[in-house]
Design an enzyme around this catalytic site. Structure first.
Site, PDB file in Angstrom:
ATOM      1  N   LYS A 189       0.860  -1.177   0.000  1.00 16.58           N
ATOM      2  CA  LYS A 189       0.000   0.000   0.000  1.00 16.58           C
ATOM      3  C   LYS A 189       0.901   1.234   0.000  1.00 16.58           C
ATOM      4  CE  LYS A 189      -2.604   3.443   1.653  1.00 16.58           C
ATOM      5  NZ  LYS A 189      -2.032   4.784   1.862  1.00 16.58           N
ATOM      6  N   GLU A 264       9.694   1.528  10.759  1.00 13.21           N
ATOM      7  CA  GLU A 264      10.676   2.605  10.587  1.00 13.21           C
ATOM      8  C   GLU A 264       9.899   3.892  10.803  1.00 13.21           C
ATOM      9  OE1 GLU A 264      12.393   5.650   9.312  1.00 13.21           O
ATOM     10  OE2 GLU A 264      12.358   4.803   7.295  1.00 13.21           O
ATOM     11  N   CYS A 298      13.405  11.249   7.206  1.00 10.03           N
ATOM     12  CA  CYS A 298      13.356  10.840   8.614  1.00 10.03           C
ATOM     13  C   CYS A 298      14.717  10.900   9.282  1.00 10.03           C
ATOM     14  CB  CYS A 298      12.775   9.435   8.730  1.00 10.03           C
ATOM     15  SG  CYS A 298      13.614   8.217   7.701  1.00 10.03           S
ATOM     16  N   GLU A 394       9.464  16.113  15.396  1.00 11.76           N
ATOM     17  CA  GLU A 394      10.156  16.084  14.110  1.00 11.76           C
ATOM     18  C   GLU A 394       9.567  17.166  13.207  1.00 11.76           C
ATOM     19  OE1 GLU A 394      11.562  12.568  11.038  1.00 11.76           O
ATOM     20  OE2 GLU A 394       9.607  12.413  12.000  1.00 11.76           O
TER      21      GLU A 394
END
Length: 493
Positions: A189, A264, A298, A394
């Site tokens: 997906k 992750e 990331c 973040e």
């Protein structure tokens, strides 16, 4: 530097127009649906096309096709699976320019960065084509003279993979290639924001000869698809790259059927520059780490911890370099920084800037959205408080926040004061310090005197709340293999 150049979209300039498909790929069949979702170019806001919004029943069919194809696929020799992956790799390389144009059109990153991502995609497929033949086992000295103990590795089974929008091609290769190499089948997906790169890879996978059901790409509403992939007991492995909040929720649900899970998740990378560092090299590393993909990675540096002795020089040079970046449409070859993926991403960066300034930070350059509202100026803040939001959230945007420190222990303490543990960077010319600090950092990956970490030959992944498992390298194959012990009775003559 801002650029207002209108450029032709990647879709119109594809050498192979059939790589752009507005269909899902389910069990070897190109599939549409009554309901569709629009996909937009983040640089212009123009509609690129639509994707099918698949129903729960169709997603279940994709899982069923993968389950049915698994027995035959796992029975193939490692050499046969390797050869098919090699064909896929060759087709990716042969169509690299078109794949890069697709990435830039739907994700926004500059063409040069998109081309580098395609090469990374190809490299992961090639690497795991080779690793397919290296899933070695062991022979263990037995506990009794009439026993033999063997350990072998077997494919987990059907794999469900959910990938993000920031690297819409290479993230897929990092999950799908090792799964296929191990003998697993995959239902993927992709992000509904950037689905066309995944669909193009499916076109090439079909052309390479992957059997029906071995690799499916399902598109549509995240919740509808995610519910099936996380709840269906036929899915034995679930791998997800995305936000920490969503990853935690999915992992908890995966335990209802005790799936193998790889995650992750988010990062908040510290970038430490010590007083003995080469400042110019540190600035170069900072540019590569922070402003690649407009800060939407990331592992990009989020907090810059700079020793007081080199702080002013580093701040000045970084601000000058950031201010000089050419901001614009990624399809323009001169663009160095493209748009952010959506308006909410722009708002988050602006919120982090405003919060840091309210806590005493100084603005060195940038600080606001680009005048078209789809880009954000490359921004450098000095004298940022560790209490600022960006030190604990973040940012995922082109914002570099500088924090002073005076001793090594303080730098390490600031770096580790975070729930994330994905990547960290440090610059020093002292070998003992490099080893000492890298050992003390609570991160899954550490870059010493470099701002780039990702390669197919090394394990990628984090600790703490940044995830579970590793992608890339021979460790990446292990996440798709079960370890089995076989105890054999060998009667004495």
């Amino acid at each position: 530097m801002n650029r207002h150049v209108r450029v032709e979209t990647g879709i119109k300039s594809l050498a192979r127009p059939n790589l752009f498909r507005e269909s899902a790929y389910v069990g070897g069949v190109w599939t549409n649906a009554p309901e569709t979702l629009p996909v937009y170019d983040p640089a212009s806001g123009e509609k690129i096309g639509t994707i099918p919004s698949l129903s729960k029943r169709v997603v279940e069919h994709a899982v069923g096709a993968a389950h049915q194809a698994f027995a035959e696929w796992r029975a193939r020799t490692a050499r046969e699976r390797s050869q098919l992956l090699r064909r896929w790799h060759a087709l990716i390389e042969a169509n690299a320019q078109d794949l890069a144009r697709l990435i830039t059109t739907e994700q926004g990153k500059p063409l040069a960065e998109a081309a580098a991502e395609v090469q990374s995609t190809a490299a992961y497929v090639e690497w795991f084509a080779e690793e397919a033949r290296r899933a070695y086992g062991d022979t263990i000295p037995a506990h009794r003279p009439d026993k033999r103990i063997l350990v072998n590795k077997a494919p987990v089974g059907v794999v469900a993979a959910i990938t993000p929008w920031n690297f819409p091609s290479s993230m897929i290769a990092r999950k799908v290639a090792p799964a296929l190499a191990a003998g697993c089948t995959v239902v993927l997906k992709p992000s509904e924001l950037t689905p066309f790169s995944a669909i193009a890879l499916a076109v090439l996978a079909e052309e390479a000869g992957l059997p029906p059901g071995v690799f499916s790409v399902v598109t549509g509403e995240p919740r509808t698809i995610g519910d099936v992939l996380i709840e269906d007991a036929r899915v034995r492995k679930f791998t997800f790259t995305g936000s920490t909040v969503v990853g935690k929720q999915l992992a908890a649900r995966a335990m209802n059927t005790v799936k193998r899970v790889s995650l992750e998740l988010g990062g908040n990378a510290p970038f430490i520059v010590f007083e003995d560092a080469d400042v110019d090299a540190a600035v170069e590393g900072a540019m590569l780490s922070k402003f690649r993909n407009s800060g939407q990675t990331c592992i990009c540096a989020n907090r810059f911890l700079i020793h007081d002795a080199v702080y002013d020089a580093f701040a000045q040079k970084l601000a000058e370099r950031a201010k000089a970046l050419a901001v614009g449409n990624g399809a323009d070859p001169l663009t160095q920084q493209g748009p952010l993926i959506c308006k909410s991403a722009i708002k988050k960066v602006a919120r982090h800037v405003d919060d840091a300034l309210s806590k005493g930070a100084r603005l060195l350059t940038g600080g606001k959205p680009h005048d078209n509202g789809r880009h954000f100026e490359p921004t450098v803040l000095a004298d940022v408080s560790p209490a600022s939001l960006l030190c604990h959230e973040e940012t995922f945007g082109p914002l570099a926040a500088l924090i002073r420190f005076n001793d090594e222990q303080r730098a390490v303490a600031l770096a580790n004061d975070n729930a994330a543990g994905l990547a960290a960077y440090l610059f020093t010319r002292n070998l003992a310090r490099a080893h000492r600090v890298s050992d003390a950092l609570e991160y899954g990956m550490v870059g010493i005197n470099t701002g780039l970490l990702t390669t197919e030959v090394a394990p990628f992944g984090g600790v703490k709340e940044s995830g579970l498992g590793r992608e890339g390298s021979h460790y990446g194959l292990d996440d798709y293999l079960d370890v089995r012990m076989v105890c054999i009775d060998v009667p004495a003559l």
